[in-house]
Design a protein around this motif. Structure first.
Motif, PDB file in Angstrom:
ATOM      1  N   GLU A 128      -0.493   2.879  -3.352  1.00 44.67           N
ATOM      2  CA  GLU A 128      -1.639   3.750  -3.636  1.00 44.67           C
ATOM      3  C   GLU A 128      -1.268   4.814  -4.664  1.00 44.67           C
ATOM      4  OE1 GLU A 128      -3.991   3.519   0.655  1.00 44.67           O
ATOM      5  OE2 GLU A 128      -2.470   5.064   0.318  1.00 44.67           O
ATOM      6  N   ASN A 183      -6.347  -3.233  -7.559  1.00 46.38           N
ATOM      7  CA  ASN A 183      -6.957  -2.330  -6.587  1.00 46.38           C
ATOM      8  C   ASN A 183      -6.640  -2.767  -5.161  1.00 46.38           C
ATOM      9  OD1 ASN A 183      -8.075  -0.779  -8.611  1.00 46.38           O
ATOM     10  ND2 ASN A 183      -9.953  -1.996  -8.688  1.00 46.38           N
ATOM     11  N   ALA A 227      -4.871   6.288 -17.497  1.00 46.33           N
ATOM     12  CA  ALA A 227      -6.039   5.784 -18.222  1.00 46.33           C
ATOM     13  C   ALA A 227      -6.904   6.921 -18.748  1.00 46.33           C
ATOM     14  CB  ALA A 227      -6.868   4.875 -17.314  1.00 46.33           C
ATOM     15  N   GLU A 228      -6.818   8.067 -18.063  1.00 41.30           N
ATOM     16  CA  GLU A 228      -7.590   9.236 -18.487  1.00 41.30           C
ATOM     17  C   GLU A 228      -6.820  10.078 -19.500  1.00 41.30           C
ATOM     18  OE1 GLU A 228      -8.367  11.246 -14.884  1.00 41.30           O
ATOM     19  OE2 GLU A 228      -9.720   9.718 -14.080  1.00 41.30           O
ATOM     20  N   LEU A 264      -1.355   3.221  -8.082  1.00 40.18           N
ATOM     21  CA  LEU A 264      -2.726   3.058  -8.563  1.00 40.18           C
ATOM     22  C   LEU A 264      -3.308   4.386  -9.038  1.00 40.18           C
ATOM     23  CD1 LEU A 264      -4.200   0.637  -5.850  1.00 40.18           C
ATOM     24  CD2 LEU A 264      -3.546   0.070  -8.203  1.00 40.18           C
ATOM     25  N   GLN A 265      -3.009   5.443  -8.320  1.00 45.16           N
ATOM     26  CA  GLN A 265      -3.512   6.766  -8.699  1.00 45.16           C
ATOM     27  C   GLN A 265      -2.904   7.215 -10.019  1.00 45.16           C
ATOM     28  OE1 GLN A 265      -2.566   9.889  -5.923  1.00 45.16           O
ATOM     29  NE2 GLN A 265      -4.268  11.181  -6.600  1.00 45.16           N
ATOM     30  N   ARG A 266      -1.614   6.945 -10.181  1.00 46.47           N
ATOM     31  CA  ARG A 266      -0.964   7.324 -11.421  1.00 46.47           C
ATOM     32  C   ARG A 266      -1.515   6.533 -12.598  1.00 46.47           C
ATOM     33  NH1 ARG A 266       3.631   7.411  -9.590  1.00 46.47           N
ATOM     34  NH2 ARG A 266       4.306   5.286 -10.003  1.00 46.47           N
ATOM     35  N   ARG A 267      -1.799   5.265 -12.391  1.00 43.68           N
ATOM     36  CA  ARG A 267      -2.381   4.441 -13.455  1.00 43.68           C
ATOM     37  C   ARG A 267      -3.756   4.954 -13.850  1.00 43.68           C
ATOM     38  NH1 ARG A 267      -2.877  -1.543 -12.191  1.00 43.68           N
ATOM     39  NH2 ARG A 267      -3.656  -1.511 -14.311  1.00 43.68           N
ATOM     40  N   SER A 268      -4.496   5.415 -12.832  1.00 41.13           N
ATOM     41  CA  SER A 268      -5.821   5.947 -13.124  1.00 41.13           C
ATOM     42  C   SER A 268      -5.723   7.196 -13.989  1.00 41.13           C
ATOM     43  CB  SER A 268      -6.552   6.267 -11.816  1.00 41.13           C
ATOM     44  OG  SER A 268      -7.798   6.880 -12.060  1.00 41.13           O
ATOM     45  N   LYS A 269      -4.747   8.064 -13.681  1.00 40.22           N
ATOM     46  CA  LYS A 269      -4.566   9.277 -14.479  1.00 40.22           C
ATOM     47  C   LYS A 269      -4.094   8.936 -15.889  1.00 40.22           C
ATOM     48  CE  LYS A 269      -3.606  12.423 -10.636  1.00 40.22           C
ATOM     49  NZ  LYS A 269      -2.621  13.342 -10.032  1.00 40.22           N
TER      50      LYS A 269
END
Length: 601
Positions: free
Chosen positions: A539, A327, A549-550, A542-547
């Protein structure tokens, strides 16, 4: 001409240098000319010691003021070498005074008149006549001229400029309805060649009709197999006349419906019409170069990751550690130790727009990552931006050369300190002191050791060539780890093969800027762009990793074939050094390269 009017004219001609006439007394100068009886030319001095024209030259018109200005621009050595009243300026000073090298040739060309065609509206052209599509004429600078000259040339290819002291005989062809093309406007090839002749005199270039397979696009011959011929539209002598004629194209003629044309003639007719399309992008590279693009994309991506490591945004894989990004909170200190404590040095060089071998400004901006690690980046990394140190160097003997025709120069608008005037012979040593001699103090024993340096450019290849013009050869710097190019960083971020200007990159990042094309300012903004691009890419990761994970994975992440993705567990690998970028310049004698006449097909 009254003294006041004469002096005002001198100031108008001088433009930004109008203050050179402060203290000049036209009356006193005229009297000194009248009193001189020497048969040989002499240099007359005004009350402020400025040298002017020899005494056998009289001044009573606008031309005389121009001649005085030109003589004023000569060096002392050039003045003493004058014979008679003629002022022979160097090539650089010719451009500065807006003189043409071959004015008689231009006058001769502009006096050419075309014979009347003898055709009326809608009449068929003669068989065998060669035509060029109007779209290719207007887009010639964008499609067929190299980067060095395209900005200069495009001003002469606007609709208004194309009609300056010139007329065009226009023709048209209606396209088959299934091709979904508007009627195509043509001009005779010989009239386009004449335009190139005029442009070459004005710009001192060597533009030609492109060779190879593009040649037929400028020499189109219709009528094969009884296919339609271009029909006469009218003679255009202004932009307004051109636009008016284009609005009055007659309806398709019944004889042009292709029913009487042979199959071969129809195919050739369609091929010719397809080749009239004017795409401002240069012709696409063949698939044979695809592997080069894929390789370049991968190198750009790895370069961004290494920049992130140097800034401490990303860790380096090894010893079981993961290179996956963690993060990011810009309000806190960075989590990782900046790798190698590198010194980022951004360089921007401004060359004179009429002769790129004449360097006018050098901008240098530095960011010390050893100091940045103790300061949180802050919103939009503004805290780090405040750590950037900058220098703006103007080459003393070339300070007279300012850009104004094609790029608005801002040599006197340095935003980050005081401009320094340095002789060209001292520039190389100044750069060596900043780059080659950079040192780092060992925190344990206090000894100094060479400082790892990462050079930063926006469009590095051109700046490398400019550095050679001031006799600085970066390949001799043993401590340079690698070169970072913000143009390539931005292309990788947006996944585009089209490069963007520094202003466009800054706009994309939401960073404010003022007075671009000042070398010092551009160097600072290039360094800011590097930091901003590294953070923005981080950034986005990180956003792509978050997606992911979803359970959502963008299709673009699976497009490995173009090299736009390299895996999140990779850290960018080892620094590539200077060999890669310098290999592109190997064997090229940049000191003699003719930048002004560069044309790329």
């Amino acid at each position: 001409m009254a003294d006041e009017q004469f002096l005002r004219l001198l100031r108008e001609i001088s433009g930004e240098d109008s203050d050179i006439w402060d203290g000049f007394d036209p009356s006193s100068w005229r009297r000194s000319l009248e009193e001189s009886e020497s048969e040989s030319p002499e240099v007359v001095e005004s009350t402020d010691g400025a040298a002017f024209m020899p005494d056998d030259v009289t001044y009573s018109s606008d031309d005389s003021a121009e001649m005085i200005l030109n003589y004023h621009k000569l060096t002392a050595a050039e003045r003493t070498g004058q014979t008679g009243g003629a002022c022979k300026l160097s090539k650089a000073r010719q451009f500065a005074s807006e003189e043409l090298a071959y004015p008689d040739r231009l006058t001769e060309l502009e006096a050419v008149k075309w014979e009347e065609t003898g055709l009326g509206l809608g009449d068929r052209s003669r068989e065998g006549e060669l035509f060029v599509p109007w779209g290719l004429i207007e887009n010639y600078p964008y499609m067929f001229v190299g980067k060095a000259n395209s900005v200069r040339a495009e001003l002469l290819f606007t609709l208004g400029a194309l009609h300056e002291k010139r007329v065009w005989d226009l023709y048209y062809i209606h396209c088959p309805t299934d091709m979904k093309m508007k009627p195509v406007i043509f001009a005779p090839t010989y009239q386009f060649q004449h335009l190139l002749d005029v442009v070459n005199v004005k710009l001192e270039t060597r533009f030609t009709i492109p060779p190879g397979r593009n040649k037929e696009r400028f020499m189109m011959s219709f009528g094969a197999g009884n296919s339609p011929l271009p029909r006469f539209l009218g003679r255009s002598d202004s932009a307004e006349a051109f636009e008016s004629l284009c609005k009055t194209i007659p309806e398709p003629h019944p004889e042009d419906d292709l029913t009487n044309a042979s199959q071969q003639g129809i195919e050739e007719f369609r091929q010719l019409l397809n080749r009239t399309r004017a795409d401002r992008k240069r012709e696409k590279k063949s698939d044979g170069n695809r592997w080069k693009r894929v390789k370049a994309h991968g190198e750009w991506g790895r370069s961004i990751k290494r920049v992130q490591r140097y800034l401490g945004l990303r860790g380096r894989a090894g010893d079981g550690a993961s290179a996956k990004p963690t993060n990011l909170d810009l309000s806190r200190l960075i989590a990782n130790e900046p790798e190698n404590s590198v010194l980022f040095v951004a360089i921007d060089i401004e060359a004179w727009e009429q002769d790129h071998s004449l360097i006018t400004e050098v901008g240098i901006a530095m960011l010390d990552t050893a100091g940045a690690k103790n300061i949180a980046p802050g919103e939009s990394c503004q805290n780090w931006f405040e750590l950037i140190e900058a220098r703006h160097i103007r080459v003393e003997e070339n300070s007279w050369a300012t850009n104004s025709r094609y790029v608005r120069g801002c040599a006197d608008r340095f935003n980050f300190g005081t401009t320094e005037f340095v002789k060209e012979s001292h520039i190389a040593q100044l750069l060596k002191e900043i780059i080659d001699d950079a040192t780092l103090v060992d925190p344990i024993d206090g000894t100094k050791k060479p400082r790892p340096v990462v050079l930063v450019f926006h469009e590095s290849s051109s700046d490398f060539r400019y550095l050679r013009y001031v006799s600085y050869y970066v390949e001799a710097a043993q401590n340079v780890l690698e070169v970072v190019d913000t143009r390539e960083m931005h292309q990788y971020l947006v996944r585009s093969n089209d490069s963007a200007s520094l202003a466009s990159v800054l706009d994309h990042l939401g960073l404010s800027y003022h007075y671009l094309h000042n070398a010092g300012n551009d160097a600072v903004y290039t360094l800011q762009a590097m930091v901003g691009l590294a953070v923005k890419k981080f950034e986005a990761t990180l956003q792509r990793r978050s997606k992911q994970a979803e359970g959502h994975v963008p299709n673009a992440d699976f497009k490995q074939k173009e090299g736009w993705t390299s895996g999140e567990d990779t850290d960018g690998g080892s620094a590539v050094g200077l060999a890669t970028i310098l290999s592109g310049l190997a064997g090229e004698d940049t000191s003699k390269r003719d930048w002004v006449s560069e044309v790329v097909w």
